[in-house]
Motif scaffolding. Structure first.
Motif, PDB file in Angstrom:
ATOM      1  N   UNK A 128       7.259  -7.213   3.578  1.00  0.00           N
ATOM      2  CA  UNK A 128       6.171  -7.396   4.548  1.00  0.00           C
ATOM      3  C   UNK A 128       4.975  -8.108   3.916  1.00  0.00           C
ATOM      4  N   UNK A 129       5.268  -8.990   2.940  1.00  0.00           N
ATOM      5  CA  UNK A 129       4.201  -9.766   2.298  1.00  0.00           C
ATOM      6  C   UNK A 129       3.880 -10.978   3.160  1.00  0.00           C
ATOM      7  N   UNK A 130       3.328 -10.727   4.325  1.00  0.00           N
ATOM      8  CA  UNK A 130       2.977 -11.806   5.248  1.00  0.00           C
ATOM      9  C   UNK A 130       1.772 -11.378   6.085  1.00  0.00           C
ATOM     10  N   UNK A 131       1.122 -12.347   6.687  1.00  0.00           N
ATOM     11  CA  UNK A 131      -0.002 -12.060   7.578  1.00  0.00           C
ATOM     12  C   UNK A 131      -1.108 -11.279   6.896  1.00  0.00           C
ATOM     13  N   UNK A 132      -1.637 -10.275   7.625  1.00  0.00           N
ATOM     14  CA  UNK A 132      -2.754  -9.481   7.102  1.00  0.00           C
ATOM     15  C   UNK A 132      -2.364  -8.618   5.911  1.00  0.00           C
ATOM     16  N   UNK A 133      -1.059  -8.386   5.750  1.00  0.00           N
ATOM     17  CA  UNK A 133      -0.608  -7.509   4.661  1.00  0.00           C
ATOM     18  C   UNK A 133      -0.353  -8.260   3.350  1.00  0.00           C
TER      19      UNK A 133
ATOM     20  N   UNK B 116       0.828  -1.212   0.000  1.00  0.00           N
ATOM     21  CA  UNK B 116       0.000   0.000   0.000  1.00  0.00           C
ATOM     22  C   UNK B 116       0.861   1.260   0.000  1.00  0.00           C
ATOM     23  N   UNK B 117       2.060   1.143  -0.590  1.00  0.00           N
ATOM     24  CA  UNK B 117       2.957   2.297  -0.632  1.00  0.00           C
ATOM     25  C   UNK B 117       2.707   3.210  -1.804  1.00  0.00           C
ATOM     26  N   UNK B 118       1.705   2.922  -2.631  1.00  0.00           N
ATOM     27  CA  UNK B 118       1.434   3.760  -3.796  1.00  0.00           C
ATOM     28  C   UNK B 118       0.465   3.074  -4.733  1.00  0.00           C
ATOM     29  N   UNK B 119       0.265   3.689  -5.886  1.00  0.00           N
ATOM     30  CA  UNK B 119      -0.629   3.120  -6.889  1.00  0.00           C
ATOM     31  C   UNK B 119       0.084   3.079  -8.230  1.00  0.00           C
ATOM     32  N   UNK B 120      -0.687   2.873  -9.303  1.00  0.00           N
ATOM     33  CA  UNK B 120      -0.059   2.790 -10.618  1.00  0.00           C
ATOM     34  C   UNK B 120       0.680   4.075 -10.981  1.00  0.00           C
ATOM     35  N   UNK B 121       0.102   5.223 -10.609  1.00  0.00           N
ATOM     36  CA  UNK B 121       0.730   6.503 -10.930  1.00  0.00           C
ATOM     37  C   UNK B 121       2.053   6.658 -10.192  1.00  0.00           C
ATOM     38  N   UNK B 122       2.084   6.247  -8.920  1.00  0.00           N
ATOM     39  CA  UNK B 122       3.329   6.300  -8.150  1.00  0.00           C
ATOM     40  C   UNK B 122       4.391   5.440  -8.817  1.00  0.00           C
ATOM     41  N   UNK B 123       3.961   4.334  -9.399  1.00  0.00           N
ATOM     42  CA  UNK B 123       4.900   3.395  -9.999  1.00  0.00           C
ATOM     43  C   UNK B 123       5.563   3.894 -11.262  1.00  0.00           C
TER      44      UNK B 123
ATOM     45  N   UNK C 132       8.920  -6.834 -10.539  1.00  0.00           N
ATOM     46  CA  UNK C 132       8.480  -6.656  -9.157  1.00  0.00           C
ATOM     47  C   UNK C 132       8.189  -8.017  -8.552  1.00  0.00           C
ATOM     48  N   UNK C 133       8.599  -8.201  -7.287  1.00  0.00           N
ATOM     49  CA  UNK C 133       8.393  -9.465  -6.593  1.00  0.00           C
ATOM     50  C   UNK C 133       7.972  -9.191  -5.152  1.00  0.00           C
ATOM     51  N   UNK C 134       7.412 -10.188  -4.508  1.00  0.00           N
ATOM     52  CA  UNK C 134       7.032 -10.070  -3.102  1.00  0.00           C
ATOM     53  C   UNK C 134       8.011 -10.850  -2.235  1.00  0.00           C
ATOM     54  N   UNK C 135       8.380 -10.265  -1.090  1.00  0.00           N
ATOM     55  CA  UNK C 135       9.236 -10.947  -0.125  1.00  0.00           C
ATOM     56  C   UNK C 135       8.727 -10.643   1.286  1.00  0.00           C
ATOM     57  N   UNK C 136       9.156 -11.448   2.208  1.00  0.00           N
ATOM     58  CA  UNK C 136       8.902 -11.187   3.628  1.00  0.00           C
ATOM     59  C   UNK C 136      10.207 -11.426   4.385  1.00  0.00           C
ATOM     60  N   UNK C 137      10.830 -10.341   4.812  1.00  0.00           N
ATOM     61  CA  UNK C 137      12.074 -10.472   5.568  1.00  0.00           C
ATOM     62  C   UNK C 137      11.813 -11.133   6.910  1.00  0.00           C
ATOM     63  N   UNK C 138      10.624 -10.896   7.460  1.00  0.00           N
ATOM     64  CA  UNK C 138      10.292 -11.459   8.775  1.00  0.00           C
ATOM     65  C   UNK C 138      10.090 -12.963   8.695  1.00  0.00           C
ATOM     66  N   UNK C 139       9.366 -13.418   7.681  1.00  0.00           N
ATOM     67  CA  UNK C 139       9.100 -14.853   7.516  1.00  0.00           C
ATOM     68  C   UNK C 139      10.190 -15.552   6.712  1.00  0.00           C
TER      69      UNK C 139
ATOM     70  N   UNK D  67       0.153  -8.243  -2.523  1.00  0.00           N
ATOM     71  CA  UNK D  67      -0.107  -8.828  -3.842  1.00  0.00           C
ATOM     72  C   UNK D  67      -0.627  -7.770  -4.806  1.00  0.00           C
ATOM     73  N   UNK D  68      -1.550  -6.931  -4.313  1.00  0.00           N
ATOM     74  CA  UNK D  68      -2.096  -5.865  -5.162  1.00  0.00           C
ATOM     75  C   UNK D  68      -1.012  -4.839  -5.495  1.00  0.00           C
ATOM     76  N   UNK D  69      -0.212  -4.477  -4.501  1.00  0.00           N
ATOM     77  CA  UNK D  69       0.855  -3.501  -4.728  1.00  0.00           C
ATOM     78  C   UNK D  69       1.862  -4.020  -5.738  1.00  0.00           C
ATOM     79  N   UNK D  70       2.198  -5.304  -5.620  1.00  0.00           N
ATOM     80  CA  UNK D  70       3.143  -5.919  -6.556  1.00  0.00           C
ATOM     81  C   UNK D  70       2.585  -5.887  -7.978  1.00  0.00           C
TER      82      UNK D  70
END
Length: 329
Positions: free
Chosen positions: A197-202, A174-181, A233-240, A207-210
């Motif tokens: 932070x692609x884990x849990x509730x986020x 949720x750090x931006x939208x298509x225009x931000x990209x 663009x890819x999704x990662x979770x440093x925590x998990x 997925x949408x942000x990616x």
């Protein structure tokens, strides 16, 4: 300082010697600068080459957490990892917290890892003034991967691309939208965009942000140094710890393609030329710090403030002063 002994210890991978050498190259003292140049010249022919990864992202996106998790994953593959973390300096006091090593407590305890926080001071572009020389020292010390973690101030951090082989942009869900990209600047130099932070509730939001950024990347003009599908663009979770191996696989694939296509050597040559230009510019700017130059700046600045001379005419007189061609007006 025995530079021959220091260079020998660096070549054996001595971390204490490496830390001492970085302290030397970061010093602004004239005698230390001369010693730093001699040390770098001694190490220039080592023939060692690391993969340089520039890492940027806004504050709070999890750069330190990602760097530690990514570094531990690389160590698990038998690689030696150096992290050069640049910390923002106060505009008032000039001080920096330099707390990145504390954040990466697991990585800092590993014998095949090296973490060095440095203050950004007044340097723009998200890196410290001597980060490039610190990277060269880490390469000479035999590290396989050097991660340059930038200050993280936003879209202006482009200097790190001039000292890295890959530029990774870390973003939050949720750090931006298509225009931000599709905004120019930092987006145009990114090789890989990782949604952290692609884990849990986020996870759903990530997925949408990616998907947003993947679509935005397709709208950007294709760069000749990229194979099909890059940048991506890819999704990662440093925590998990998820997505890190896949991200590294993509980095290696991009590096391999660029090596075969000749872009790797060409880019490093362009970077060397860039830093030559910067050294010349910095040397010219340093001439303004001499006593004679400061006195002339104060005198001409006062004349401009009082309206006795235009800024352009005063600047020309200042340049004539620096070149030794000053004639009194």
């Amino acid at each position: 300082m025995d530079l021959a002994q220091l260079s020998d210890r660096i070549l054996t991978g001595d971390r204490r010697a490496l830390a001492r050498a970085i302290t030397l190259v970061e010093s602004s003292r004239a005698d230390h600068r001369e010693q730093a140049r001699e040390l770098l010249e001694r190490l220039r022919g080592s023939g060692r080459e690391a993969i340089r990864i520039g890492l940027s992202g806004t504050p709070g996106v999890g750069k330190s957490t990602f760097t530690e998790a990514f570094g531990m994953m690389l160590l698990g593959q038998g690689l030696r990892v150096a992290v050069l973390a640049v910390d923002p300096s106060s505009a008032r006091s000039g001080g920096s917290i330099l707390g990145d090593k504390t954040r990466m407590d697991r990585l800092s305890r590993e014998k095949d890892a090296f973490i060095r926080p440095s203050p950004s001071q007044s340097q723009l572009g998200g890196v410290a003034r001597r980060s490039r020389e610190a990277v060269a020292l880490c390469e000479a010390a035999g590290f396989d991967v050097v991660i340059i973690e930038t200050v993280g101030v936003g879209q202006s951090e482009t200097v790190v691309a001039e000292m890295s082989d890959l530029f990774v942009l870390l973003l939050a869900p949720a750090g931006g939208d298509e225009l931000q990209g599709v905004k120019r600047g930092i987006m145009e130099i990114a090789d890989l965009i990782l949604i952290n932070k692609a884990d849990g509730d986020l996870k759903a939001t990530a997925t949408r942000t990616c998907a947003d950024y993947a679509g935005a990347l397709r709208l950007l003009r294709k760069r000749p140094q990229d194979p099909q599908g890059f940048p991506k663009a890819m999704m990662v979770s440093a925590l998990a710890g998820t997505g890190l191996t896949e991200a590294w696989d993509e980095m290696q694939a991009l590096i391999g393609w660029r090596r075969e296509a000749g872009w790797w050597e060409r880019r490093r040559a362009e970077q060397a030329r860039y830093w030559f230009d910067q050294e010349v510019r910095n040397a010219l700017l340093s001439q303004l710090e001499t006593g004679t130059a400061r006195a002339a700046l104060d005198r001409l600045g006062q004349a401009v403030a009082e309206g006795r001379v235009t800024p352009g005419a005063a600047a020309r007189e200042m340049l004539e002063t620096l070149s030794g061609q000053h004639t009194a007006v």
